[in-house]
Design a protein around this motif. Structure first.
Motif, PDB file in Angstrom:
ATOM      1  N   VAL A 130       0.863  -1.181   0.000  1.00  0.00           N
ATOM      2  CA  VAL A 130       0.000   0.000   0.000  1.00  0.00           C
ATOM      3  C   VAL A 130       0.899   1.231   0.000  1.00  0.00           C
ATOM      4  N   ASP A 132       1.251   4.810   0.226  1.00  0.00           N
ATOM      5  CA  ASP A 132       0.313   5.810   0.739  1.00  0.00           C
ATOM      6  C   ASP A 132       0.980   6.633   1.838  1.00  0.00           C
ATOM      7  N   GLY A 166      -3.816   6.443   4.517  1.00  0.00           N
ATOM      8  CA  GLY A 166      -3.266   5.102   4.366  1.00  0.00           C
ATOM      9  C   GLY A 166      -3.891   4.095   5.311  1.00  0.00           C
ATOM     10  N   ILE A 169      -7.304   3.127   3.924  1.00  0.00           N
ATOM     11  CA  ILE A 169      -7.141   2.200   2.808  1.00  0.00           C
ATOM     12  C   ILE A 169      -6.825   0.794   3.328  1.00  0.00           C
ATOM     13  N   ALA A 170      -5.884   0.698   4.254  1.00  0.00           N
ATOM     14  CA  ALA A 170      -5.482  -0.604   4.800  1.00  0.00           C
ATOM     15  C   ALA A 170      -6.651  -1.307   5.476  1.00  0.00           C
ATOM     16  N   ILE A 191      -0.620  -6.705   4.851  1.00  0.00           N
ATOM     17  CA  ILE A 191      -0.410  -5.338   4.365  1.00  0.00           C
ATOM     18  C   ILE A 191       1.029  -4.918   4.625  1.00  0.00           C
ATOM     19  N   ASN A 224      -1.654  -1.308  -4.009  1.00  0.00           N
ATOM     20  CA  ASN A 224      -2.724  -0.314  -4.013  1.00  0.00           C
ATOM     21  C   ASN A 224      -2.128   1.087  -4.158  1.00  0.00           C
ATOM     22  N   SER A 323      -9.369   0.496  -2.844  1.00  0.00           N
ATOM     23  CA  SER A 323      -9.001  -0.468  -1.804  1.00  0.00           C
ATOM     24  C   SER A 323      -9.926  -1.681  -1.797  1.00  0.00           C
ATOM     25  N   THR A 326      -8.458  -3.860  -4.587  1.00  0.00           N
ATOM     26  CA  THR A 326      -7.197  -4.476  -4.157  1.00  0.00           C
ATOM     27  C   THR A 326      -7.459  -5.662  -3.239  1.00  0.00           C
TER      28      THR A 326
END
Length: 380
Positions: A130, A132, A166, A169-170, A191, A224, A323, A326
């Motif tokens: 990721v 970000d 971030g 998103i995670a 992740i 991502n 996300s 992903t």
């Protein structure tokens, strides 16, 4: 080319306090020039503070460094190509209210039918990069899903999130707190946060390229990239293309400007999975950029996910949609290990569910994980 002379010019240029420098990405036309310059740079950099501002972008055999506004001397012009090291921003809007702690399975995760797949795949052992703003390592919903990753802005530190984007998103990709928190799309995927963006949610293209390089070298399965820009960057395209050829698929967001017939880079590059956003009604969200280049749409409006200091928040944007996709790719790769980026794109495109809005483009559709697994079983 006289690479030693170019290095001396750079050193003198970077030492000058009178000149305001812009960051640019430089690449030597001839590979032998690049090799000679790299050897000289490595030999001289330890003893030269100005040269420490030059960063090697190994995946594209280029360099990011400050260059005076007037640019390169004419004598070097034919042997070097360059472009501006552009600033890029994350694709999220409306950082809104907090979400109750017992938020469970968010609407977007249900919408794409992820829970129906969990008896067959949870994303186990799939490595998700990721790129970000970092991540909240202490978040109770994420603790079991996080690996160390890397902080490209401060190499000696963990990639802690000082923005929130971030972490959000995670959470959508891999939150795993079934008892009292939220569940992401692929709760057993891993992740790897790559912090390339600062607390304002901005980064240089060169930071992103370094992030892609790290993902390739550390064997990420999917990456991502919930950010974008309107300007095309050849350097970023080269990095994305090299990752694709190396077996690393990049999922990217189309942008939040509500444009028709145009989406942001890097989503516009054909080597990525380009993602647009839908709302809770299954219609294309008003804010999303859209064009024939969008591969798939996913939930992006009022999405609940993780936030800083153990909190949760609601956000909207094509970042949030990306996300979800992903996470879906992580489920697919755990179910069918070894799929190439091209094969993953084929499965996603063939399994799309038609959008509800009658005005929506016929060729596009929304993410449906149950259909995705069915298509994968038939094709692969």
């Amino acid at each position: 080319m006289d690479t030693s002379g170019f290095l001396e010019w750079l050193k003198a240029s970077l030492s000058s306090s009178e000149k305001t420098s812009d960051r640019r990405i430089l690449r030597f036309v001839h590979p032998d020039d690049d090799k000679r310059f790299l050897r000289s740079l490595r030999a001289e950099r330890p003893g030269s503070k100005p040269l420490r501002g030059i960063r090697r972008l190994g995946i594209i055999r280029a360099y990011s460094c400050p260059v005076p506004p007037e640019g390169l001397p004419v004598s070097f012009g034919g042997a070097i190509v360059w472009e501006e090291d552009i600033r890029v921003s994350t694709h999220a809007i409306l950082a809104a209210q907090r979400v109750p702690a017992d938020s469970g399975i968010p609407w977007g995760v249900r919408r794409i039918r992820a829970p129906e797949a969990w008896s067959r795949t949870t994303g186990h052992r799939v490595r998700v990069g990721v790129i970000d703003t970092g991540v909240d390592f202490d978040h109770p919903d994420l603790r079991h899903s996080l690996e160390r990753g890397i902080n490209l802005l401060q190499r000696t530190a963990l990639p802690h999130d000082d923005n929130g984007h971030g972490t959000h998103i995670a959470g959508t990709i891999a939150a795993a707190n079934r008892m009292q928190g939220m569940i992401g799309v692929a709760p057993r995927s891993a992740i790897y946060p790559i912090k390339a963006f600062d607390y304002n949610g901005t980064a240089y293209v060169s930071d992103i390229i370094l992030g892609i390089d790290w993902c390739v070298r550390n064997r990420m399965d999917v990456v991502n990239m919930s950010f974008g820009m309107s300007t095309r960057s050849k350097s970023l395209l080269n990095a994305v293309s090299n990752a694709y050829r190396s077996g690393v698929l990049i999922v990217a967001s189309s942008g939040n400007d509500g444009k028709r017939g145009r989406i942001d880079y890097p989503a516009k590059y054909p080597q990525t999975v380009a993602v647009g956003a839908i709302n809770r009604k299954g219609e294309i969200a008003s804010f999303t950029n859209r064009s024939d280049s969008v591969d798939i749409y996913a939930p992006g409006e009022r999405v609940d996910s993780c936030w800083l200091r153990g909190n949760r928040k609601t956000m909207s944007g094509t970042s949030m949609a990306t996300s979800h996709v992903t996470g879906a790719v992580a489920l697919l790769l755990a179910h069918k290990p070894g799929l190439t980026p091209e094969q993953v794109k084929t499965v996603l495109k063939r399994s799309k569910r038609p959008l509800r809005n009658a005005k929506a483009p016929r060729k596009t559709g929304e993410l449906d994980i149950a259909r995705m697994l069915q298509v994968a079983d038939k094709l692969m």
